[in-house]
Design an enzyme around this catalytic site. Sequence first.
Site, PDB file in Angstrom:
ATOM      1  N   ARG A  62      38.258  34.006  26.338  1.00 60.09           N
ATOM      2  CA  ARG A  62      37.584  33.639  25.088  1.00 60.09           C
ATOM      3  C   ARG A  62      37.949  34.590  23.946  1.00 60.09           C
ATOM      4  NH1 ARG A  62      32.434  35.091  24.638  1.00 60.09           N
ATOM      5  NH2 ARG A  62      32.086  35.080  26.871  1.00 60.09           N
ATOM      6  N   TYR A 115      36.300  13.412   7.097  1.00 58.43           N
ATOM      7  CA  TYR A 115      36.252  12.954   8.489  1.00 58.43           C
ATOM      8  C   TYR A 115      34.789  12.762   8.944  1.00 58.43           C
ATOM      9  CZ  TYR A 115      36.242  13.230  13.544  1.00 58.43           C
ATOM     10  OH  TYR A 115      35.988  12.996  14.870  1.00 58.43           O
ATOM     11  N   ASP A 186      40.481  21.609   4.493  1.00 49.54           N
ATOM     12  CA  ASP A 186      40.929  20.982   5.737  1.00 49.54           C
ATOM     13  C   ASP A 186      42.248  20.285   5.421  1.00 49.54           C
ATOM     14  OD1 ASP A 186      41.460  19.229   7.833  1.00 49.54           O
ATOM     15  OD2 ASP A 186      39.346  18.879   8.268  1.00 49.54           O
ATOM     16  N   LYS A 212      46.111  17.124  15.794  1.00 47.78           N
ATOM     17  CA  LYS A 212      46.865  16.071  15.105  1.00 47.78           C
ATOM     18  C   LYS A 212      48.332  16.467  14.964  1.00 47.78           C
ATOM     19  CE  LYS A 212      42.669  14.404  14.590  1.00 47.78           C
ATOM     20  NZ  LYS A 212      42.137  13.332  15.411  1.00 47.78           N
TER      21      LYS A 212
HETATM   22  C1  LIG Z   1      40.585  15.693   8.845  1.00 45.87           C
HETATM   23  C2  LIG Z   1      39.987  16.036  10.172  1.00 45.87           C
HETATM   24  N1  LIG Z   1      39.438  17.251  10.347  1.00 45.87           N
HETATM   25  C3  LIG Z   1      38.894  17.608  11.528  1.00 45.87           C
HETATM   26  C4  LIG Z   1      38.880  16.732  12.604  1.00 45.87           C
HETATM   27  C5  LIG Z   1      38.256  17.160  13.897  1.00 45.87           C
HETATM   28  O1  LIG Z   1      39.253  17.463  14.837  1.00 45.87           O
HETATM   29  P1  LIG Z   1      39.004  17.363  16.420  1.00 45.87           P
HETATM   30  O2  LIG Z   1      38.942  15.905  16.761  1.00 45.87           O
HETATM   31  O3  LIG Z   1      40.151  18.080  17.031  1.00 45.87           O
HETATM   32  O4  LIG Z   1      37.709  18.042  16.710  1.00 45.87           O
HETATM   33  C6  LIG Z   1      39.443  15.471  12.462  1.00 45.87           C
HETATM   34  C7  LIG Z   1      39.433  14.522  13.588  1.00 45.87           C
HETATM   35  O5  LIG Z   1      39.844  13.397  13.476  1.00 45.87           O
HETATM   36  C8  LIG Z   1      40.006  15.109  11.220  1.00 45.87           C
HETATM   37  O6  LIG Z   1      40.540  13.905  11.015  1.00 45.87           O
END
Ligand SMILES: Cc1ncc(COP(=O)(O)O)c(C=O)c1O
Length: 399
Positions: A62, A115, A186, A212
């Site tokens: 961790r 998201y 983000d 992603k």
């Molecule tokens: C723009 C964006 N940020 C964060 C996330 C969260 O990522 P995770 O699914 O790996 O938790 C997503 C998930 O689709 C996303 O599209």
Amino acid sequence: MSVNERRPGFATRAIHEGDWSETVAEQPVSPPIWLTADYLYEGLDHYADVINERRPGFVYGRYGNPTHVALHRVLASLDGAEAAWSFASGMAAVHTSLTALVRTGEHIVAQRTIYGGTFSLLSKVFPDYGIRTTFVEPEAQAVADAMQADTRAVLVETLANPTFRVADVAGIAAVCAERAVPLVVDNSIATPYLLRPLEVDGVTLVLHATTKYINGHSDVISGSVAGPRDLIENRIRRLALDQGTTAAAFEAWLILRGVQTLALRMERQCATALAVAGALAGHRKIEAVGYPGLPDHPDHERASALFGGAGSGAMLSVRMAGGYEVAARACDALRIARVGSSFGSMHSQVCHPATTSHRQLSAKEREAAGIGDGLLRVAIGGEDAQDLIEDFLQALDKA
Ligand SMILES: Cc1ncc(COP(=O)(O)O)c(C=O)c1O
């Protein structure tokens, strides 16, 4: 006979004989996966010195291992940051980063079209911890107007999931810099290939769902954050240790492998997305194609300025004339692109945000965010552009 003189027993040998601690002179091209949860020390002082940071070393999975160190190095470098940390998911990165900045009783300004999981965290989970969020359009004036005396973070997505409108990153960063409020970006969809937000004055942290594009192969759930060393190492890392949100070793290694081809994948996927968006724009069954690479898109100029002509991302939204029914029939008819739950990999995927990725928003919230019943989110993979174009056109014919 003591254990030192006789051959140790079966179970002891099974545990100890697999040791490989010799130095290897030849450097492996692919770094090893440090698939160890814990470490062994010369004695009590050694362990205490390492865990108390009086001596460099490794403690526990961790806390990070050499695979994480390598990953953090490359992620920091690609984002032009002093330091980076990796997480068990994109949501873990969002959660730990925001809770490192904002305390009970304080306030966040966040983009309205974001998201669904992040929206849910901000609108449903954080209020229970006494953290309030105001959702706004990702424009400088809207952010300035929403700021309160106790605003401790602003959160935007560079390319908004699922409309792919482009945030005014520079304008919002200027507002944040003036008021000394950290701006968290983000950048999961644009990726550092298109944009390095930390190069913009006033941006404090950049987040990625490395699940992603950074990983790129639909085989990892993970996240990352990059920014100033003190904030990353002394606040976010320490919080990640206590929250338990650090990435696992194997996942860290997979991202380390995937990120090597980020530029190749993004270059191709952005070019294919532009070709697909161009082929679909104006189709009689489509009301609007949301892709900022198209010259008549309202954010085209902003995207060109931010991304410097490197591309406009590999995702587009498609607003179907005829709403959900027609959208569903088109999706059923797809042969190469498939209905899928994520994006950012080699496989083209389509989803219906209103009923899936953004189901957490009420009908009113979805309307305000531009997520209508006829909206499809299209993620372009690595397939041949012509095959995808033909696939979408034949599906539209059948819709
Ligand atoms: C723009 C964006 N940020 C964060 C996330 C969260 O990522 P995770 O699914 O790996 O938790 C997503 C998930 O689709 C996303 O599209």
